[in-house]
Design an enzyme around this catalytic site. Structure first.
Site, PDB file in Angstrom:
ATOM      1  N   HIS A 234      -4.775  -1.529  -5.653  1.00 19.66           N
ATOM      2  CA  HIS A 234      -3.921  -0.446  -6.156  1.00 19.66           C
ATOM      3  C   HIS A 234      -4.828   0.713  -6.559  1.00 19.66           C
ATOM      4  CE1 HIS A 234      -0.451  -3.426  -7.236  1.00 19.66           C
ATOM      5  NE2 HIS A 234      -0.767  -3.434  -5.961  1.00 19.66           N
TER       6      HIS A 234
ATOM      7  N   ASP B 200       0.809  -1.230   0.000  1.00 20.49           N
ATOM      8  CA  ASP B 200       0.000   0.000   0.000  1.00 20.49           C
ATOM      9  C   ASP B 200       0.837   1.272   0.000  1.00 20.49           C
ATOM     10  OD1 ASP B 200      -2.212  -1.682   0.117  1.00 20.49           O
ATOM     11  OD2 ASP B 200      -2.213  -1.687   2.304  1.00 20.49           O
TER      12      ASP B 200
HETATM   13  P1  GDP Z   1      -0.804   0.428  -3.542  1.00 19.62           P
HETATM   14  O1  GDP Z   1      -1.450  -0.840  -3.115  1.00 19.62           O
HETATM   15  O2  GDP Z   1       0.676   0.428  -3.314  1.00 19.62           O
HETATM   16  O3  GDP Z   1      -1.156   0.847  -4.942  1.00 19.62           O
HETATM   17  O4  GDP Z   1      -1.403   1.576  -2.577  1.00 19.62           O
HETATM   18  P2  GDP Z   1      -2.937   1.724  -2.080  1.00 19.62           P
HETATM   19  O5  GDP Z   1      -3.746   2.209  -3.216  1.00 19.62           O
HETATM   20  O6  GDP Z   1      -3.390   0.494  -1.392  1.00 19.62           O
HETATM   21  O7  GDP Z   1      -2.777   2.803  -0.943  1.00 19.62           O
HETATM   22  C1  GDP Z   1      -2.307   4.083  -1.213  1.00 19.62           C
HETATM   23  C2  GDP Z   1      -3.386   5.102  -0.791  1.00 19.62           C
HETATM   24  O8  GDP Z   1      -2.812   6.370  -0.681  1.00 19.62           O
HETATM   25  C3  GDP Z   1      -4.511   5.245  -1.803  1.00 19.62           C
HETATM   26  O9  GDP Z   1      -5.692   5.576  -1.119  1.00 19.62           O
HETATM   27  C4  GDP Z   1      -4.051   6.418  -2.656  1.00 19.62           C
HETATM   28  O10 GDP Z   1      -5.129   7.129  -3.279  1.00 19.62           O
HETATM   29  C5  GDP Z   1      -3.385   7.275  -1.622  1.00 19.62           C
HETATM   30  N1  GDP Z   1      -2.249   8.080  -2.125  1.00 19.62           N
HETATM   31  C6  GDP Z   1      -1.276   7.709  -2.987  1.00 19.62           C
HETATM   32  N2  GDP Z   1      -0.350   8.674  -3.104  1.00 19.62           N
HETATM   33  C7  GDP Z   1      -0.745   9.671  -2.285  1.00 19.62           C
HETATM   34  C8  GDP Z   1      -0.194  10.944  -1.932  1.00 19.62           C
HETATM   35  O11 GDP Z   1       0.867  11.355  -2.403  1.00 19.62           O
HETATM   36  N3  GDP Z   1      -0.894  11.676  -1.013  1.00 19.62           N
HETATM   37  C9  GDP Z   1      -2.055  11.247  -0.461  1.00 19.62           C
HETATM   38  N4  GDP Z   1      -2.663  12.034   0.417  1.00 19.62           N
HETATM   39  N5  GDP Z   1      -2.610  10.077  -0.769  1.00 19.62           N
HETATM   40  C10 GDP Z   1      -1.958   9.305  -1.661  1.00 19.62           C
HETATM   41  P1  IMO Z   2      -1.078  -4.157  -2.280  1.00 17.74           P
HETATM   42  O1  IMO Z   2      -0.627  -4.752  -3.585  1.00 17.74           O
HETATM   43  C1  IMO Z   2      -1.106  -4.633   2.070  1.00 17.74           C
HETATM   44  C2  IMO Z   2      -1.019  -8.758   3.549  1.00 17.74           C
HETATM   45  C3  IMO Z   2      -2.190  -9.314   4.343  1.00 17.74           C
HETATM   46  C4  IMO Z   2      -1.482 -10.364   5.179  1.00 17.74           C
HETATM   47  C5  IMO Z   2      -0.401 -10.902   4.253  1.00 17.74           C
HETATM   48  C6  IMO Z   2      -0.798 -12.179   3.539  1.00 17.74           C
HETATM   49  O2  IMO Z   2      -2.322  -3.365  -2.387  1.00 17.74           O
HETATM   50  O3  IMO Z   2       0.058  -3.433  -1.631  1.00 17.74           O
HETATM   51  P2  IMO Z   2      -2.487 -12.756   1.558  1.00 17.74           P
HETATM   52  O4  IMO Z   2      -3.936 -12.458   1.384  1.00 17.74           O
HETATM   53  O5  IMO Z   2      -1.605 -12.193   0.485  1.00 17.74           O
HETATM   54  O6  IMO Z   2      -2.210 -14.224   1.785  1.00 17.74           O
HETATM   55  O7  IMO Z   2      -2.080 -12.035   2.943  1.00 17.74           O
HETATM   56  O8  IMO Z   2      -0.153  -9.867   3.304  1.00 17.74           O
HETATM   57  N1  IMO Z   2      -1.382  -8.197   2.226  1.00 17.74           N
HETATM   58  C7  IMO Z   2      -1.354  -6.900   1.920  1.00 17.74           C
HETATM   59  N2  IMO Z   2      -1.092  -5.818   2.680  1.00 17.74           N
HETATM   60  N3  IMO Z   2      -1.336  -4.465   0.740  1.00 17.74           N
HETATM   61  C8  IMO Z   2      -1.548  -5.539  -0.062  1.00 17.74           C
HETATM   62  O9  IMO Z   2      -1.554  -5.420  -1.396  1.00 17.74           O
HETATM   63  C9  IMO Z   2      -1.636  -6.831   0.539  1.00 17.74           C
HETATM   64  N4  IMO Z   2      -1.835  -8.077   0.060  1.00 17.74           N
HETATM   65  C10 IMO Z   2      -1.687  -8.905   1.109  1.00 17.74           C
HETATM   66  O10 IMO Z   2      -2.793  -8.308   5.123  1.00 17.74           O
HETATM   67  O11 IMO Z   2      -0.817  -9.764   6.256  1.00 17.74           O
HETATM   68 MG    MG Z   3      -2.917  -1.511  -1.793  1.00 16.64          MG
END
Ligand code: GDP
Ligand code: IMO
Ligand code: MG
Length: 423
Positions: free
Chosen positions: A41, A13
């Protein structure tokens, strides 16, 4: 042009989706190289806000070819739902392809994921319950079904029979209801009808892209701290989010990767169980969660929050061979008067480790060693160049870069597509 791997540098994340959406504007091909619909994502652009689970984050760029690579595990039902949501937002999907070698996540994998978590009692992993562990376990046990099997119904029937012999025994042992082979076969035929024409051998396509010197992005899922080999085992996912796996999971020769961009939040978050040394249980932790909107994009679970972990970034940068960092969510720190950065872990014997990652049982016992940094207490959201950033924010970023021993390539200061810049 170039092949760039974009990988998560922390616990997932980090903002990989938004970085890839931005970079994909200049890319010919984007390939997701591991994981499945456990990913969330988030991408915000002219098409609205979308949490992508399986579909590569380059999908919003009509000229970009998007591939779900052979290293992924794909739940066809989840994929169809995601496709429908994107189509409803007028996103074109003609450039979406799935490797015939990618594994299928079957409904019984989700069942097993839930049953296995329940059987762990107090020692849960906190999985997303999307069937990742059981699907990758079947892949390794050679009883998995692949997307390409859908194109060969006779072969598929045999593979399904073979899989169910052990699957149903496992389900029964764990107290679940056995699954019916005929129903699953019919479901697979439905998947074949809806997805068949997108299931291809990706190798000729990628060979052609490389020969034509096209720009290729390899999209990772999760982050190094949840890597099956190098993360906080057993609190890990069942695949390898590190760059070394990117070539294999995408279907490219390893030596073709030119750049590795590590996506890293300006602080730390983690969702799921396992040691997380910098976790805060105080008002600062709550403030990070509230301002950062730190709730899981896939499961909605509150994310555990803490200060930036310099030990973890040092480890992640070396292991991935990062050539640059993409620092995200800097704006979330705008309202803090003081910031902390963890620069070492104190072990129970009083010694301090800075340049290695202790294994899980030891990591459970470490105490973070912090340095304090001045905050900048002004909004960075409209900054679009390095020079626009407050001096204190520049100093903070420079310290993160120093700890990683990697230069900073990008900084993001808000979730929208244009709220980032190249350094
Ligand atoms: P990923 O799984 O690595 O793609 O990340 P996620 O989407 O799960 O989590 C990132 C969160 O942060 C999302 O809600 C994005 O919209 C938000 N986000 C990403 N970049 C920024 C930033 O520069 N500032 C803020 N405030 N939010 C951001
Ligand atoms: P993105 O791609 C954050 C974590 C789960 C758990 C461990 C194993 O959005 O960054 P799984 O379901 O893969 O067997 O879970 O990994 N986990 C994540 N945490 N972002 C993710 O994806 C995750 N995908 C799995 O919370 O601890
Ligand atoms: Mg994510």
């Amino acid at each position: 042009m170039s092949v760039t791997a974009i990988v998560g540098a922390q616990w997932g994340d980090e903002g990989k989706g938004r970085i890839i959406d931005y970079l994909a504007q200049q890319a010919d091909v984007v390939i997701r190289f591991q994981g499945g619909d456990n990913a969330g994502h988030t991408v915000i652009n002219d098409y609205g806000k979308h949490a992508l689970h399986l579909i590569p984050s380059g999908i919003f760029n009509p000229k970009t070819t998007n591939i779900i690579g052979s290293g992924c595990v794909v739940n066809p039902q989840a994929l169809l739902e995601e496709m429908a949501a994107l189509e409803a937002a007028n996103v074109r999907l003609d450039n979406l392809w799935i490797s015939n070698r990618a594994q299928m996540v079957m409904p019984y994998h989700r069942t097993l994921d839930a049953l296995e978590e329940a059987a762990r009692g107090k020692d849960t992993i906190g999985t997303t319950k999307r069937g990742m562990g059981p699907a990758y376990a079947d892949k390794a046990a050679r009883s998995g079904l692949r997307l390409g099997d859908l194109l060969q119904p006779d072969w598929l029937e045999g593979r399904l029979d073979n899989a169910l012999r052990t699957v149903n025994r496992k389900i029964e042992i764990l107290g679940g209801d056995p699954v019916d082979g005929e129903e699953l076969y019919a479901l697979c035929m439905d998947f074949r009808a809806k997805l068949g024409q997108r299931i291809v051998d990706t190798m000729p396509l990628l060979r052609q892209a490389l020969t034509a010197h096209q720009a290729i992005l390899l999209e990772g899922q999760l982050g190094v701290m949840r890597d099956l080999d190098w993360g906080i085992y057993p609190y890990v996912t069942s695949s390898n989010p590190t760059a070394a796996f990117a070539a294999s999971g995408a279907g490219l020769p390893a030596r073709t990767i030119d750049r590795v961009v590590g996506v890293v939040k300006a602080y730390s978050t983690c969702v799921g169980d396992g040691p997380f040394p910098v976790e805060l249980h105080d008002a600062d932790g709550k403030k990070l969660r509230d301002i950062g909107g730190e709730y899981g994009a896939t499961t909605g679970r509150p994310r555990r929050c803490g200060w930036f972990d310099g030990v973890a970034i040092h480890y992640a940068a070396w292991l991935n061979g990062m050539t640059g960092l993409a620092i995200t969510k800097l704006d979330v720190l705008d309202q803090f008067d003081t910031l902390k950065i963890c620069v070492g872990y104190e072990l129970p014997d009083g010694s301090i480790v800075r340049d290695a990652m202790p294994d899980t049982p030891v990591l459970n016992l470490v105490k973070p060693v912090y340095e304090e940094w001045a905050g900048w207490q002004t909004s960075t959201e409209s900054c679009r160049r390095w020079d626009d950033l407050p001096v204190a924010a520049q100093a903070y970023i420079n310290r993160l870069s120093e700890l990683a021993n990697v230069k900073v390539d990008y900084v993001s200061v808000g979730p929208e597509r244009d709220q980032m810049f190249e350094v």
